[in-house]
Write a protein that holds these residues in place. Structure first.
Motif, short mmCIF file in Angstrom:
data_model
loop_
_atom_site.label_atom_id
_atom_site.label_comp_id
_atom_site.label_asym_id
_atom_site.label_seq_id
_atom_site.Cartn_x
_atom_site.Cartn_y
_atom_site.Cartn_z
N ALA A 19 40.17 109.17 -46.44
CA ALA A 19 40.84 109.92 -45.37
C ALA A 19 42.05 109.16 -44.85
CB ALA A 19 39.85 110.19 -44.24
N TRP A 20 41.93 107.84 -44.77
CA TRP A 20 43.07 107.02 -44.33
C TRP A 20 44.22 107.11 -45.34
CZ3 TRP A 20 45.33 102.76 -46.76
CH2 TRP A 20 46.29 102.08 -46.01
N GLU A 21 43.88 107.09 -46.62
CA GLU A 21 44.92 107.14 -47.66
C GLU A 21 45.71 108.45 -47.62
OE1 GLU A 21 43.26 104.31 -51.25
OE2 GLU A 21 42.54 106.38 -51.15
N THR A 22 45.05 109.53 -47.22
CA THR A 22 45.71 110.83 -47.14
C THR A 22 46.12 111.18 -45.71
OG1 THR A 22 43.57 111.94 -46.95
CG2 THR A 22 44.48 111.68 -49.16
N PHE A 23 45.93 110.25 -44.80
CA PHE A 23 46.23 110.43 -43.37
C PHE A 23 45.51 111.66 -42.80
CE2 PHE A 23 48.94 110.67 -39.54
CZ PHE A 23 48.86 109.34 -39.16
N SER A 24 44.28 111.86 -43.24
CA SER A 24 43.42 112.91 -42.68
C SER A 24 42.63 112.29 -41.53
CB SER A 24 42.48 113.48 -43.75
OG SER A 24 43.21 113.99 -44.83
N VAL A 25 43.29 112.23 -40.38
CA VAL A 25 42.73 111.48 -39.25
C VAL A 25 41.41 112.08 -38.79
CG1 VAL A 25 43.16 110.66 -36.91
CG2 VAL A 25 45.04 110.80 -38.55
N GLU A 26 41.32 113.39 -38.71
CA GLU A 26 40.08 114.02 -38.25
C GLU A 26 38.93 113.72 -39.20
OE1 GLU A 26 40.86 118.12 -37.68
OE2 GLU A 26 41.97 117.84 -35.81
N LEU A 32 33.51 108.02 -38.98
CA LEU A 32 33.18 107.09 -37.90
C LEU A 32 32.09 107.67 -36.99
CD1 LEU A 32 36.80 105.93 -36.95
CD2 LEU A 32 35.09 104.63 -38.24
N PHE A 33 32.20 108.94 -36.66
CA PHE A 33 31.19 109.59 -35.82
C PHE A 33 29.83 109.57 -36.51
CE2 PHE A 33 33.34 112.52 -32.50
CZ PHE A 33 34.21 111.49 -32.15
N THR A 34 29.84 109.82 -37.82
CA THR A 34 28.57 109.85 -38.56
C THR A 34 27.90 108.48 -38.54
OG1 THR A 34 29.47 111.57 -40.00
CG2 THR A 34 27.49 110.44 -40.75
N ILE A 35 28.69 107.43 -38.74
CA ILE A 35 28.13 106.07 -38.68
C ILE A 35 27.57 105.79 -37.29
CG2 ILE A 35 28.70 103.62 -38.78
CD1 ILE A 35 30.65 104.26 -41.02
N ALA A 36 28.30 106.22 -36.25
CA ALA A 36 27.83 106.01 -34.89
C ALA A 36 26.52 106.76 -34.64
CB ALA A 36 28.89 106.47 -33.89
N ILE A 37 26.42 107.99 -35.14
CA ILE A 37 25.19 108.78 -34.97
C ILE A 37 24.03 108.12 -35.70
CG2 ILE A 37 24.09 110.98 -35.52
CD1 ILE A 37 26.86 112.28 -35.11
N ILE A 38 24.28 107.63 -36.92
CA ILE A 38 23.23 106.95 -37.67
C ILE A 38 22.78 105.69 -36.93
CG2 ILE A 38 22.76 105.64 -39.78
CD1 ILE A 38 24.59 107.59 -41.25
N GLY A 39 23.73 104.91 -36.42
CA GLY A 39 23.37 103.71 -35.67
C GLY A 39 22.53 104.03 -34.45
N PHE A 40 22.93 105.07 -33.71
CA PHE A 40 22.17 105.48 -32.53
C PHE A 40 20.77 105.95 -32.91
CE2 PHE A 40 20.86 108.85 -29.57
CZ PHE A 40 20.85 108.13 -28.37
N GLY A 66 29.93 107.56 -50.40
CA GLY A 66 29.49 106.84 -49.21
C GLY A 66 30.43 107.07 -48.05
N LEU A 67 29.95 106.75 -46.85
CA LEU A 67 30.75 106.98 -45.64
C LEU A 67 31.97 106.07 -45.59
CD1 LEU A 67 27.82 107.39 -43.09
CD2 LEU A 67 29.31 109.19 -43.99
N GLY A 68 31.84 104.84 -46.07
CA GLY A 68 32.99 103.96 -46.12
C GLY A 68 34.08 104.51 -47.01
N VAL A 71 37.08 117.26 -34.14
CA VAL A 71 36.36 116.39 -35.07
C VAL A 71 34.97 116.94 -35.35
CG1 VAL A 71 35.42 114.07 -35.42
CG2 VAL A 71 37.66 114.35 -34.35
N ILE A 72 34.29 117.39 -34.29
CA ILE A 72 32.93 117.92 -34.46
C ILE A 72 32.96 119.22 -35.27
CG2 ILE A 72 30.97 118.89 -33.20
CD1 ILE A 72 31.57 116.86 -30.97
N ALA A 73 34.00 120.04 -35.05
CA ALA A 73 34.12 121.28 -35.84
C ALA A 73 34.28 120.95 -37.33
CB ALA A 73 35.31 122.09 -35.34
N LEU A 74 35.10 119.95 -37.64
CA LEU A 74 35.26 119.54 -39.03
C LEU A 74 33.97 118.93 -39.56
CD1 LEU A 74 37.02 119.11 -41.52
CD2 LEU A 74 37.79 116.94 -40.52
N LEU A 75 33.25 118.21 -38.71
CA LEU A 75 31.98 117.61 -39.13
C LEU A 75 30.99 118.69 -39.57
CD1 LEU A 75 30.11 114.71 -37.38
CD2 LEU A 75 28.87 116.78 -37.91
N PHE A 76 30.87 119.76 -38.78
CA PHE A 76 29.95 120.83 -39.15
C PHE A 76 30.41 121.55 -40.42
CE2 PHE A 76 28.54 120.63 -34.64
CZ PHE A 76 27.18 120.49 -34.89
N GLU A 77 31.72 121.68 -40.56
CA GLU A 77 32.25 122.31 -41.78
C GLU A 77 31.92 121.47 -43.01
OE1 GLU A 77 36.63 123.32 -43.70
OE2 GLU A 77 36.39 123.24 -41.52
#
Length: 267
Positions: free
Chosen positions: A227-234, A240-248, A219-221, A57-63
Protein backbone atom coordinates in the motif's frame (compact mmCIF):
# COMPACT_ATOMS: atom_id res chain seq x y z
CA UNK A 1 -28.36 -16.69 54.47
CA UNK A 2 -25.55 -16.66 57.00
CA UNK A 3 -23.83 -13.53 58.23
CA UNK A 4 -20.62 -14.49 56.36
CA UNK A 5 -22.52 -14.94 53.09
CA UNK A 6 -24.29 -11.62 53.51
CA UNK A 7 -21.02 -9.84 54.14
CA UNK A 8 -19.30 -11.56 51.23
CA UNK A 9 -22.02 -10.83 48.66
CA UNK A 10 -21.41 -7.06 48.41
CA UNK A 11 -17.70 -7.75 47.96
CA UNK A 12 -18.38 -10.07 45.03
CA UNK A 13 -20.75 -7.60 43.35
CA UNK A 14 -18.22 -4.80 43.91
CA UNK A 15 -15.46 -6.87 42.26
CA UNK A 16 -17.74 -7.67 39.34
CA UNK A 17 -18.64 -3.99 38.92
CA UNK A 18 -14.97 -3.04 38.96
CA UNK A 19 -14.21 -5.63 36.27
CA UNK A 20 -17.13 -4.39 34.16
CA UNK A 21 -15.97 -0.81 34.62
CA UNK A 22 -12.43 -1.67 33.53
CA UNK A 23 -13.73 -3.45 30.43
CA UNK A 24 -15.94 -0.48 29.58
CA UNK A 25 -13.03 1.93 29.92
CA UNK A 26 -10.78 -0.32 27.81
CA UNK A 27 -13.36 -0.15 25.00
CA UNK A 28 -14.21 3.54 25.45
CA UNK A 29 -10.63 4.82 25.33
CA UNK A 30 -9.81 3.65 21.76
CA UNK A 31 -13.34 4.55 20.65
CA UNK A 32 -12.85 8.07 22.01
CA UNK A 33 -9.55 8.39 20.15
CA UNK A 34 -11.21 7.33 16.89
CA UNK A 35 -14.01 9.86 17.42
CA UNK A 36 -11.50 12.68 17.99
CA UNK A 37 -9.60 11.57 14.90
CA UNK A 38 -12.82 11.51 12.85
CA UNK A 39 -13.80 15.01 14.01
CA UNK A 40 -10.32 16.37 13.29
CA UNK A 41 -10.40 14.88 9.78
CA UNK A 42 -13.95 16.13 9.03
CA UNK A 43 -13.18 19.71 10.10
CA UNK A 44 -9.80 19.87 8.39
CA UNK A 45 -7.62 19.98 11.50
CA UNK A 46 -5.40 17.24 10.05
CA UNK A 47 -4.27 16.45 6.51
CA UNK A 48 -6.46 13.61 5.29
CA UNK A 49 -3.91 12.73 2.63
CA UNK A 50 -1.79 11.28 5.43
CA UNK A 51 -4.41 10.78 8.17
CA UNK A 52 -7.66 9.70 6.48
CA UNK A 53 -10.86 9.67 8.49
CA UNK A 54 -11.37 6.43 10.45
CA UNK A 55 -14.81 6.02 8.85
CA UNK A 56 -13.27 5.75 5.37
CA UNK A 57 -10.60 3.35 6.66
CA UNK A 58 -13.21 1.15 8.36
CA UNK A 59 -15.37 1.18 5.22
CA UNK A 60 -12.40 -0.05 3.18
CA UNK A 61 -11.63 -2.61 5.88
CA UNK A 62 -15.10 -4.15 5.59
CA UNK A 63 -14.83 -4.10 1.80
CA UNK A 64 -11.51 -5.98 1.98
CA UNK A 65 -13.03 -8.46 4.43
CA UNK A 66 -15.90 -9.13 2.03
CA UNK A 67 -13.50 -9.66 -0.85
CA UNK A 68 -11.45 -12.06 1.29
CA UNK A 69 -8.17 -10.18 0.73
CA UNK A 70 -7.80 -8.97 4.31
CA UNK A 71 -8.84 -12.33 5.76
CA UNK A 72 -6.18 -14.12 3.71
CA UNK A 73 -3.39 -11.77 4.79
CA UNK A 74 -4.52 -11.87 8.42
CA UNK A 75 -4.63 -15.67 8.58
CA UNK A 76 -1.14 -15.90 7.08
CA UNK A 77 0.26 -13.50 9.69
CA UNK A 78 -1.56 -15.26 12.55
CA UNK A 79 -0.20 -18.62 11.43
CA UNK A 80 3.35 -17.27 11.45
CA UNK A 81 2.76 -15.61 14.81
CA UNK A 82 1.41 -18.83 16.32
CA UNK A 83 4.29 -21.05 15.23
CA UNK A 84 6.83 -18.42 16.18
CA UNK A 85 5.29 -18.11 19.65
CA UNK A 86 5.35 -21.89 20.11
CA UNK A 87 8.89 -22.38 18.79
CA UNK A 88 10.25 -19.45 20.78
CA UNK A 89 8.07 -19.64 23.88
CA UNK A 90 8.26 -23.31 24.87
CA UNK A 91 12.09 -23.58 24.96
CA UNK A 92 12.25 -20.18 26.68
CA UNK A 93 9.78 -21.35 29.34
CA UNK A 94 11.75 -24.52 30.07
CA UNK A 95 15.13 -22.76 30.02
CA UNK A 96 13.90 -19.92 32.21
CA UNK A 97 12.53 -22.23 34.90
CA UNK A 98 15.66 -24.40 34.84
CA UNK A 99 17.81 -21.29 35.16
CA UNK A 100 15.77 -20.22 38.16
CA UNK A 101 16.15 -23.62 39.84
CA UNK A 102 19.79 -24.35 38.97
CA UNK A 103 22.54 -21.89 39.81
CA UNK A 104 25.22 -23.37 37.48
CA UNK A 105 22.80 -23.37 34.53
CA UNK A 106 21.93 -19.77 35.33
CA UNK A 107 25.62 -18.88 35.47
CA UNK A 108 26.09 -20.37 31.98
CA UNK A 109 23.12 -18.86 30.16
CA UNK A 110 22.50 -15.59 32.00
CA UNK A 111 25.50 -13.77 30.45
CA UNK A 112 24.53 -15.03 26.99
CA UNK A 113 20.98 -13.73 27.35
CA UNK A 114 22.19 -10.46 28.85
CA UNK A 115 24.56 -9.95 25.90
CA UNK A 116 22.13 -10.84 23.10
CA UNK A 117 18.88 -9.39 24.48
CA UNK A 118 19.79 -5.70 23.81
CA UNK A 119 20.46 -6.39 20.12
CA UNK A 120 17.58 -4.83 18.12
CA UNK A 121 15.56 -7.76 16.87
CA UNK A 122 14.76 -6.04 13.58
CA UNK A 123 18.50 -5.86 12.82
CA UNK A 124 18.59 -9.67 12.82
CA UNK A 125 16.25 -9.83 9.82
CA UNK A 126 19.03 -9.68 7.17
CA UNK A 127 20.80 -12.55 8.93
CA UNK A 128 17.55 -14.52 9.14
CA UNK A 129 16.95 -14.01 5.41
CA UNK A 130 20.53 -15.07 4.68
CA UNK A 131 20.20 -18.28 6.71
CA UNK A 132 16.56 -19.25 6.13
CA UNK A 133 15.83 -17.56 2.81
CA UNK A 134 12.65 -15.74 1.81
CA UNK A 135 10.28 -18.53 2.84
CA UNK A 136 8.19 -19.05 5.96
CA UNK A 137 11.12 -20.05 8.16
CA UNK A 138 12.64 -16.57 8.31
CA UNK A 139 9.32 -15.01 9.40
CA UNK A 140 8.67 -17.65 12.05
CA UNK A 141 12.26 -17.29 13.27
CA UNK A 142 11.82 -13.54 13.78
CA UNK A 143 8.72 -14.08 15.90
CA UNK A 144 10.45 -16.84 17.87
CA UNK A 145 13.36 -14.53 18.67
CA UNK A 146 10.99 -11.81 19.81
CA UNK A 147 9.05 -14.17 22.10
CA UNK A 148 12.06 -16.07 23.46
CA UNK A 149 13.77 -13.35 25.49
CA UNK A 150 10.79 -11.91 27.46
CA UNK A 151 9.55 -15.40 28.35
CA UNK A 152 12.98 -16.71 29.38
CA UNK A 153 13.81 -13.63 31.47
CA UNK A 154 10.41 -13.51 33.16
CA UNK A 155 10.37 -17.26 33.84
CA UNK A 156 13.77 -17.02 35.56
CA UNK A 157 12.65 -14.00 37.56
CA UNK A 158 9.40 -15.72 38.56
CA UNK A 159 11.19 -18.80 39.90
CA UNK A 160 13.72 -16.70 41.81
CA UNK A 161 10.86 -14.80 43.48
CA UNK A 162 9.24 -17.99 44.81
CA UNK A 163 9.47 -18.23 48.57
CA UNK A 164 12.36 -20.62 49.25
CA UNK A 165 10.35 -22.47 51.87
CA UNK A 166 8.29 -24.15 49.12
CA UNK A 167 11.43 -25.45 47.42
CA UNK A 168 12.79 -26.58 50.79
CA UNK A 169 9.59 -28.51 51.50
CA UNK A 170 9.85 -30.22 48.12
CA UNK A 171 13.49 -31.08 48.80
CA UNK A 172 12.64 -32.46 52.26
CA UNK A 173 9.97 -34.70 50.75
CA UNK A 174 12.49 -35.98 48.18
CA UNK A 175 10.59 -34.48 45.24
CA UNK A 176 12.13 -35.34 41.89
CA UNK A 177 13.37 -32.63 39.57
CA UNK A 178 10.32 -33.11 37.37
CA UNK A 179 7.96 -32.83 40.35
CA UNK A 180 9.74 -29.70 41.54
CA UNK A 181 9.50 -28.22 38.05
CA UNK A 182 5.83 -29.12 37.51
CA UNK A 183 4.30 -28.64 40.98
CA UNK A 184 6.40 -25.84 42.53
CA UNK A 185 8.42 -23.82 40.03
CA UNK A 186 5.88 -23.56 37.19
CA UNK A 187 2.81 -22.61 39.28
CA UNK A 188 4.86 -20.25 41.44
CA UNK A 189 6.35 -18.42 38.47
CA UNK A 190 3.21 -18.50 36.31
CA UNK A 191 2.05 -14.91 37.00
CA UNK A 192 5.40 -13.50 35.89
CA UNK A 193 5.59 -15.96 32.98
CA UNK A 194 2.23 -14.72 31.67
CA UNK A 195 3.58 -11.18 31.73
CA UNK A 196 6.52 -12.40 29.65
CA UNK A 197 4.19 -14.03 27.13
CA UNK A 198 2.18 -10.82 26.78
CA UNK A 199 5.35 -8.84 26.12
CA UNK A 200 6.62 -11.52 23.74
CA UNK A 201 3.41 -11.64 21.70
CA UNK A 202 3.48 -7.85 21.35
CA UNK A 203 7.08 -7.92 20.14
CA UNK A 204 6.23 -10.83 17.85
CA UNK A 205 3.48 -8.78 16.19
CA UNK A 206 5.92 -5.96 15.54
CA UNK A 207 8.56 -8.30 14.12
CA UNK A 208 6.19 -10.27 11.91
CA UNK A 209 5.02 -7.03 10.31
CA UNK A 210 8.65 -5.98 9.68
CA UNK A 211 9.62 -9.41 8.35
CA UNK A 212 6.64 -9.50 5.96
CA UNK A 213 7.58 -6.14 4.48
CA UNK A 214 10.73 -7.68 2.99
CA UNK A 215 10.67 -10.79 0.86
CA UNK A 216 7.02 -11.73 1.44
CA UNK A 217 4.03 -11.92 -0.86
CA UNK A 218 1.39 -12.26 1.82
CA UNK A 219 0.66 -11.13 5.35
CA UNK A 220 -0.30 -7.85 6.98
CA UNK A 221 3.23 -6.48 6.73
CA UNK A 222 3.21 -7.14 2.98
CA UNK A 223 -0.21 -5.47 2.74
CA UNK A 224 1.09 -2.34 4.47
CA UNK A 225 4.26 -2.20 2.38
CA UNK A 226 2.49 -2.73 -0.95
CA UNK A 227 0.00 0.00 0.00
CA UNK A 228 2.90 2.36 0.73
CA UNK A 229 4.48 1.59 -2.65
CA UNK A 230 1.25 2.55 -4.44
CA UNK A 231 0.48 5.39 -1.99
CA UNK A 232 -2.81 3.74 -1.02
CA UNK A 233 -2.90 5.43 2.35
CA UNK A 234 -6.30 4.09 3.42
CA UNK A 235 -5.24 0.52 2.65
CA UNK A 236 -2.08 1.07 4.65
CA UNK A 237 -4.20 2.14 7.61
CA UNK A 238 -6.37 -0.94 7.15
CA UNK A 239 -3.27 -3.07 7.78
CA UNK A 240 -2.31 -0.97 10.79
CA UNK A 241 -5.83 -1.11 12.21
CA UNK A 242 -5.92 -4.88 11.76
CA UNK A 243 -2.64 -5.32 13.63
CA UNK A 244 -3.96 -3.08 16.41
CA UNK A 245 -7.19 -5.11 16.63
CA UNK A 246 -5.23 -8.37 16.75
CA UNK A 247 -2.98 -6.99 19.50
CA UNK A 248 -5.98 -5.84 21.52
CA UNK A 249 -7.80 -9.16 21.06
CA UNK A 250 -4.74 -11.20 22.04
CA UNK A 251 -4.21 -9.07 25.15
CA UNK A 252 -7.84 -9.55 26.21
CA UNK A 253 -7.60 -13.30 25.54
CA UNK A 254 -4.37 -13.65 27.52
CA UNK A 255 -5.85 -11.64 30.40
CA UNK A 256 -8.87 -13.95 30.49
CA UNK A 257 -6.62 -17.02 30.29
CA UNK A 258 -4.54 -15.63 33.13
CA UNK A 259 -7.66 -15.10 35.23
CA UNK A 260 -8.65 -18.74 34.66
CA UNK A 261 -5.31 -20.51 35.19
CA UNK A 262 -4.05 -18.16 37.92
CA UNK A 263 -7.16 -17.48 40.03
CA UNK A 264 -5.09 -16.76 43.14
CA UNK A 265 -3.53 -13.73 41.43
CA UNK A 266 -6.95 -12.19 40.75
CA UNK A 267 -7.97 -12.82 44.36
Amino acid sequence: MTMETALAAPGRSWKLSLRARDRLISIASPAGLLILWEVAARFGFIDTRFFPAPSSVIALLFEMVRSGELVTHTLVSLKRLFWGAVIGGVPALVLGIVMGLNRPIRAIFDPLIAATYPIPKSSILPLALLIFGLGEASKVFMVAIGVFFPVAINATTGVLEINRIYLDVGRNFKASRWSTFWTIALPGALPVIMTGFKLGIGIGLVLIAIAEMIGAKSGLGYLIWSAWETFSVEQMYVGLFTIAIIGFALTVALNELERIIIPWKAN
